[in-house]
Motif scaffolding. Structure first.
Motif, PDB file in Angstrom:
ATOM      1  N   THR A  45       0.823  -1.217   0.000  1.00 40.22           N
ATOM      2  CA  THR A  45       0.000   0.000   0.000  1.00 40.22           C
ATOM      3  C   THR A  45       0.857   1.267   0.000  1.00 40.22           C
ATOM      4  O   THR A  45       0.506   2.260  -0.638  1.00 40.22           O
ATOM      5  N   LEU A  46       1.982   1.214   0.690  1.00 39.81           N
ATOM      6  CA  LEU A  46       2.866   2.390   0.708  1.00 39.81           C
ATOM      7  C   LEU A  46       3.549   2.572  -0.651  1.00 39.81           C
ATOM      8  O   LEU A  46       3.747   3.697  -1.118  1.00 39.81           O
ATOM      9  N   ALA A  47       3.899   1.466  -1.304  1.00 36.95           N
ATOM     10  CA  ALA A  47       4.499   1.551  -2.644  1.00 36.95           C
ATOM     11  C   ALA A  47       3.503   2.154  -3.626  1.00 36.95           C
ATOM     12  O   ALA A  47       3.866   2.937  -4.514  1.00 36.95           O
ATOM     13  N   ALA A  48       2.221   1.805  -3.445  1.00 35.89           N
ATOM     14  CA  ALA A  48       1.180   2.348  -4.325  1.00 35.89           C
ATOM     15  C   ALA A  48       1.065   3.862  -4.168  1.00 35.89           C
ATOM     16  O   ALA A  48       0.838   4.588  -5.140  1.00 35.89           O
ATOM     17  N   ILE A  49       1.260   4.345  -2.926  1.00 32.23           N
ATOM     18  CA  ILE A  49       1.207   5.802  -2.681  1.00 32.23           C
ATOM     19  C   ILE A  49       2.338   6.501  -3.418  1.00 32.23           C
ATOM     20  O   ILE A  49       2.144   7.554  -4.032  1.00 32.23           O
ATOM     21  N   THR A  50       3.543   5.914  -3.374  1.00 31.17           N
ATOM     22  CA  THR A  50       4.700   6.563  -4.030  1.00 31.17           C
ATOM     23  C   THR A  50       4.535   6.600  -5.549  1.00 31.17           C
ATOM     24  O   THR A  50       5.067   7.498  -6.207  1.00 31.17           O
ATOM     25  N   LYS A  51       3.814   5.620  -6.109  1.00 32.83           N
ATOM     26  CA  LYS A  51       3.644   5.583  -7.571  1.00 32.83           C
ATOM     27  C   LYS A  51       2.724   6.703  -8.061  1.00 32.83           C
ATOM     28  O   LYS A  51       2.813   7.128  -9.214  1.00 32.83           O
ATOM     29  N   GLU A  52       1.829   7.147  -7.184  1.00 30.15           N
ATOM     30  CA  GLU A  52       0.872   8.204  -7.556  1.00 30.15           C
ATOM     31  C   GLU A  52       1.353   9.592  -7.110  1.00 30.15           C
ATOM     32  O   GLU A  52       0.596  10.554  -7.141  1.00 30.15           O
ATOM     33  N   ALA A  53       2.613   9.671  -6.657  1.00 31.54           N
ATOM     34  CA  ALA A  53       3.155  10.945  -6.161  1.00 31.54           C
ATOM     35  C   ALA A  53       3.251  11.970  -7.303  1.00 31.54           C
ATOM     36  O   ALA A  53       3.411  11.600  -8.470  1.00 31.54           O
ATOM     37  N   TYR A  97       9.413  13.764  -1.930  1.00 29.51           N
ATOM     38  CA  TYR A  97       8.606  13.620  -0.715  1.00 29.51           C
ATOM     39  C   TYR A  97       8.894  14.753   0.271  1.00 29.51           C
ATOM     40  O   TYR A  97       7.975  15.352   0.850  1.00 29.51           O
ATOM     41  N   ALA A  98      10.187  15.058   0.439  1.00 34.38           N
ATOM     42  CA  ALA A  98      10.567  16.121   1.381  1.00 34.38           C
ATOM     43  C   ALA A  98      10.047  17.479   0.915  1.00 34.38           C
ATOM     44  O   ALA A  98       9.636  18.313   1.732  1.00 34.38           O
ATOM     45  N   ASN A  99      10.027  17.705  -0.391  1.00 35.54           N
ATOM     46  CA  ASN A  99       9.500  18.978  -0.910  1.00 35.54           C
ATOM     47  C   ASN A  99       8.009  19.122  -0.592  1.00 35.54           C
ATOM     48  O   ASN A  99       7.536  20.213  -0.264  1.00 35.54           O
ATOM     49  N   GLU A 100       7.270  18.015  -0.695  1.00 37.55           N
ATOM     50  CA  GLU A 100       5.845  18.050  -0.384  1.00 37.55           C
ATOM     51  C   GLU A 100       5.619  18.283   1.118  1.00 37.55           C
ATOM     52  O   GLU A 100       4.698  18.997   1.510  1.00 37.55           O
ATOM     53  N   LEU A 101       6.457  17.646   1.943  1.00 37.79           N
ATOM     54  CA  LEU A 101       6.363  17.887   3.396  1.00 37.79           C
ATOM     55  C   LEU A 101       6.630  19.356   3.713  1.00 37.79           C
ATOM     56  O   LEU A 101       5.944  19.960   4.546  1.00 37.79           O
TER      57      LEU A 101
END
Length: 558
Positions: A45-53, A97-101
């Motif tokens: 499920t976490l891998a799926a989140i990264t694919k839609e980033a 990811y860090a840029n979005e945070l």
């Protein structure tokens, strides 16, 4: 790091973000209750989140609410995602990811939400986000500014940890050069490296030198071969150690002296002990401490043997470090090696020795303390009584109580402390018995200090004597009894204080009793309600000062 471990970390890190109801649970209790939902947080499920980033990141971040209104499972999902990306993510994924945070932190209006995103950045931000994070350090909210400073520093270190091939420099070249050399040739390179103007080169030399020494076990060889090689190594190890020990004399820089002493202590070769002993009393406290630490590591007995000449001239500035070092060796060595020369030490040397014996609860040190309390020097007296406070037994009771009765009134505080400490450890009742005997023979002035001692000890048998002293015709003794009851070591004296506060004809005694009651019942952990009935019984049976009764009624009613 496996995924289960990451999920545990994430759940623990985010438990503070849970709802009010969950906040009353431990992390483990909450995790068991929410097991089904937490099972949806997995690698897939976490891998799926990264694919839609990055859209999936932004959608996930909307779950973070202020005032504990966030869904704790979703908060845990974010924390788990942060850990996965920080641990396994490529540099490009981490940056995205860090840029979005960072954007979410900038867009947040609530302090706790901003802090949540800054905390996630602490784990995965790199130098590309450092400047943006640093903008938060000027926030007027202390918690935001402080967390931003931590996250900014972490972002630089996170980046460094990702560098798998650090750039070669003179330090790596020097280390590589040393690795190629055999022991016989390496010593020359190490000596040269230690003299290098760059302290970091000298530090590398010291690190290597600490590892080259005697090896007493050689595997894979016959006993005869091992003994032959060991004999050569023992000789070589001693010779090399002596070379380094001689460097202590020729090195003027104290920092390098400390480096040498640390290295020699790690090598552990006793050949250096004689030279190291010269630095125990060095004027520089850091050098002195390094020498003591190294000698204790190699041979505590040799360290103690080297102490008497140092203690004879020990300056006051070295008392603490000497005491700390002496506390690291077996007390038997201190007792046998230092007590016989005690009278020749400087005052600082005496202080360090006596304090060590006290801290280590030395029974042999009691004899030294008994001699010290007969000294005319104020510091000697103080040291002696402090040691007796922690180490005296029933055998010393008679001497201490005699000292108390002979002391000038108001000058007996150290003696009282020594008797109190010893009496509380005494299971034979010797101190209480001798104190009662002393009371029966005491003159009025002696009774004042005896009453003060009774209060510190808090024994029931002494309480009876103190209660009787309240009725003494000598007003000063009666007042001293009130003070003793106010300072009583437990609350057994409260009933008598209540009676004095109500019925005493002396205004000073009433006020002292009132203050004693209020002080005792204001101590943290003491429940005032437990003593309301006692007050009610005393105030009914004793007719006395109406104003004082009103004051204490008000105190108990609060």
């Amino acid at each position: 790091m496996n995924f289960k471990r990451i999920l545990i970390i994430a759940a623990t890190l985010t438990i503070a973000q849970l709802s009010v109801s969950a906040a009353n649970q431990t992390a483990a209790q909450w995790a068991r209750a929410e097991k089904a939902k937490l099972d949806t947080i997995n690698k897939q499920t976490l891998a799926a989140i990264t694919k839609e980033a990055p859209d999936s990141y932004r959608k996930l971040f909307t779950a973070v609410k202020s005032d504990y209104k966030s869904d704790p499972v979703e908060i845990t999902r974010i924390a788990a995602l942060t850990q996965i990306i920080a641990t396994y993510g490529k540099q490009s994924m981490r940056n995205e990811y860090a840029n979005e945070l960072l954007a979410a932190a900038k867009g947040a209006t609530a302090v706790d939400v901003t802090c949540f995103f800054l905390d996630q950045l602490r784990w995965c931000a790199t130098t590309k986000q450092t400047k943006g994070i640093e903008e938060f350090t000027s926030s007027d909210k202390k918690e935001v500014a402080d967390l931003a400073a931590i996250a900014a520093l972490a972002s630089e270190r996170n980046f460094e940890s990702q560098q798998k091939d650090p750039q070669k420099n003179i330090y790596s070249d020097y280390s590589a050069e040393l690795a190629k050399l055999r022991s016989s040739k390496k010593i020359k390179a190490l000596l040269k490296g230690f003299d290098n103007a760059d302290l970091r080169i000298a530090g590398i030399a010291m690190r290597e030198a600490a590892q080259i020494d005697v090896q007493y076990k050689i595997n894979g060889l016959s006993k005869r071969q091992a003994e032959s090689i060991n004999k050569k190594r023992i000789k070589a190890g001693k010779e090399e150690t002596m070379l380094w020990a001689q460097k202590l004399t020729t090195t003027s820089d104290n920092t390098r002296k400390i480096m040498l002493l640390d290295m020699l202590g790690t090598r552990g070769n006793p050949a250096a002990l004689t030279e190291m002993a010269n630095y125990i009393g060095n004027n520089d406290t850091a050098v002195s401490q390094a020498a003591q630490k190294a000698m204790i590591k190699i041979d505590p007995k040799a360290y103690v043997a080297a102490l008497p000449p140092v203690l004879k001239n020990l300056p006051a500035s070295h008392t603490d470090i000497m005491k700390k070092s002496m506390c690291c060796v077996p007390i038997e060595l201190i007792e046998d090696g230092l007590m016989k020369d005690y009278s020749t030490y400087s005052q600082a040397g005496k202080n360090a020795t006596m304090e060590t014996l006290k801290v280590r609860r030395s029974k042999k040190g009691v004899n030294l303390a008994l001699a010290a309390i007969n000294s005319s020097a104020a510091e000697e007296l103080k040291n002696g009584y402090r040691l007796l406070r922690d180490c005296a037994g029933p055998e010393e009771a008679e001497v201490l109580i005699l000292k108390l009765t002979k002391a000038r009134h108001g000058r007996a505080s150290d003696i009282q402390a020594a008797i109190t400490g010893a009496a509380k450890r005494d299971t034979s009742g010797t101190y209480v018995k001798l104190l009662k005997d002393a009371w029966s023979k005491a003159k009025p002035e002696q009774k004042l200090d005896l009453l003060g001692t009774f209060g510190r000890i808090g024994d029931k048998k002494l309480l009876t004597i103190t209660e009787g002293a309240l009725k003494d015709s000598d007003k000063e003794i009666a007042t001293a009894a009130v003070r003793a009851l106010s300072a009583w070591d437990n609350n057994d004296s409260l009933k008598y204080l209540m009676s004095v506060a109500l019925t005493s004809t002396d205004n000073k005694q009433r006020i002292l009793a009132q203050r004693g009651i209020e002080k005792k019942l204001s101590v943290k952990g003491v429940k005032k309600d437990d003593y309301k009935k006692m007050w009610a019984d005393v105030s009914k049976s004793a007719q006395g000062d109406a104003e004082m009764k009103t004051k204490l009624d008000t105190f108990f009613a609060k």
